[in-house]
Write a protein that holds these residues in place. Sequence first.
Motif, PDB file in Angstrom:
ATOM      1  N   MET A 300       0.801  -1.152   0.169  1.00  0.00           N
ATOM      2  CA  MET A 300       0.018  -0.016   0.002  1.00  0.00           C
ATOM      3  C   MET A 300       0.913   1.336  -0.052  1.00  0.00           C
ATOM      4  N   HIS A 302       2.078   2.797  -2.292  1.00  0.00           N
ATOM      5  CA  HIS A 302       1.902   3.774  -3.446  1.00  0.00           C
ATOM      6  C   HIS A 302       0.219   4.141  -3.498  1.00  0.00           C
ATOM      7  N   SER A 303      -0.570   3.595  -2.415  1.00  0.00           N
ATOM      8  CA  SER A 303      -2.048   4.020  -2.522  1.00  0.00           C
ATOM      9  C   SER A 303      -2.054   5.364  -2.219  1.00  0.00           C
ATOM     10  N   LYS A 304      -3.303   5.838  -2.636  1.00  0.00           N
ATOM     11  CA  LYS A 304      -3.353   7.358  -2.322  1.00  0.00           C
ATOM     12  C   LYS A 304      -3.990   7.609  -1.070  1.00  0.00           C
ATOM     13  N   ASP A 305      -4.544   6.417  -0.396  1.00  0.00           N
ATOM     14  CA  ASP A 305      -5.188   6.871   0.939  1.00  0.00           C
ATOM     15  C   ASP A 305      -4.050   6.600   2.096  1.00  0.00           C
ATOM     16  N   ASN A 307      -4.451   4.082   4.167  1.00  0.00           N
ATOM     17  CA  ASN A 307      -4.836   2.778   4.872  1.00  0.00           C
ATOM     18  C   ASN A 307      -3.493   1.908   4.623  1.00  0.00           C
ATOM     19  N   SER A 309      -2.325  -2.430   4.949  1.00  0.00           N
ATOM     20  CA  SER A 309      -2.483  -3.844   4.425  1.00  0.00           C
ATOM     21  C   SER A 309      -1.156  -4.601   4.577  1.00  0.00           C
ATOM     22  N   LYS A 350       3.352   5.990   5.586  1.00  0.00           N
ATOM     23  CA  LYS A 350       1.771   6.469   5.985  1.00  0.00           C
ATOM     24  C   LYS A 350       1.795   7.498   6.777  1.00  0.00           C
TER      25      LYS A 350
END
Length: 436
Positions: A300, A302-305, A307, A309, A350
């Motif tokens: 995650m 690179h995920s925009k949110d 959160n 995992s 994050k």
Amino acid sequence: MIILGIETSCDETALSIVNAKGEIGDTKSLAFEVYADEVMSQIAIHKQYGGVFPIIAKREHGLALVPLLKVVLQKAGMLKDKDRILNNDLRIKKENNINTNAGLDSHFHGNDNTGKNDTLEEKIRAILSRENNLGEELVVFLQTIKKPKIDAIAVTRGPGLEPALWVGISFAKALSLAWGIPVIPTNHMEGHIVSALSNHLKMPVLNAPVATKNAPEMSFPALALLVSGGHTELVLVKGWTDYEIVGKTLDDAVGEAFDKVARMLDLPYPGGPEISKLAESERKISPTVSRLEVKFPRPMIHSKDFNFSFSGLKTSVLYFIKKLEKLDDEMKAKIAREFEDTVVEVLMYKTKKVQEEVGAESIIVGGGVSANKEIRKAFENWTEENNLKLFIPSAKLSTDNALMIAMAGYIRYKSGKIENINDLDFRAQGNLNLEE
Ligand code: KG4
Ligand code: ZN
């Protein structure tokens, strides 16, 4: 306000007695004098099964609570010899406002099958009727003491394992009836957040040394990273009791990932400290770079949110191990180190991202996994370089304890958000949310 804290959400039975003072609108004024703080761990028992079984946890809480209650009362100086009395009658204040029937109803889940709750002793036995011998043991103990100078009880209502939570809750309700004092239902995760106030503890000698760097003062909004066996959350703390969850794990909690990877490496439960030890030994050999031939994926990142995992990471470790010809101690240490590096990188990435977005100056790290040395180091370096204030409790206060429950209970009480302090009609809530 003297508070008895009770924590039974998972595999530690914990009780504390804390004298809490101050106003939540003025964090500086908050002070917690610790009279007693005891944790009885069930880890040795759960180790045999490789994890926590709720029914075994429930049984062990039931066995531990009365002996622990004696210890904390004694340590708090509330069981002086001259106070000890032998009396067949419970020293019960009948003139209290407690809504006793509501308490009983909620315990019996609407099914009161005893039919006789006339005396307080019977009520106590009835409240604890699902907890083996706990009711009887408590009645016998209470007959030998005077009501201690305790103003309220704070008990973990959730999140956690419901059978385990119910033991603490029913015990709290029974004591509430016996002593005529209210119960403050408390959120375990709020406890982990409030542990950030460890520089407001008095008498830290009681096994809870202060670890908050430079004892800075909290400013809001603060950003909390909560990492435990059941949770991985980024929480915006707008003020005491005012929370917004801005990111969380979509699958496994980070502590769970530590525990599962530890199992793959044949390490005992709980896996976090074991992995950490192995990783540390590997870092002594190669301080800066991982010697493992693969790099595990940074889930995650690179995920925009905001959160997390961790189940994919866990699976990568599993596949890697499966392909190995042999899993010797050196290989285990290399895997542990690469796994720990990955976790630290993801958590830091994050947290930084949210911090940049919301501009919080106070950073709180809480929950059992924050006992991890590499996580602590990474947060110390980042906050130091960026002039942020770091609140990270000592390792002892990071893992589950009842001191944080007494503190969180006080803060909840002071927030005025409890509708009726004398209402005992509340239930265990395994998935209790911080935003509720
Ligand atoms: O907060 P906690 O004591 O209980 C829960 O509320 O879940 O957290 C327990 C978790 C376990 O998964 C354990 O493996 C992990 O915290 N843990 C650690 C360390 N010490 C405990 N994880 C990584 N490194 C550690 N040193
Ligand atoms: Zn916890």
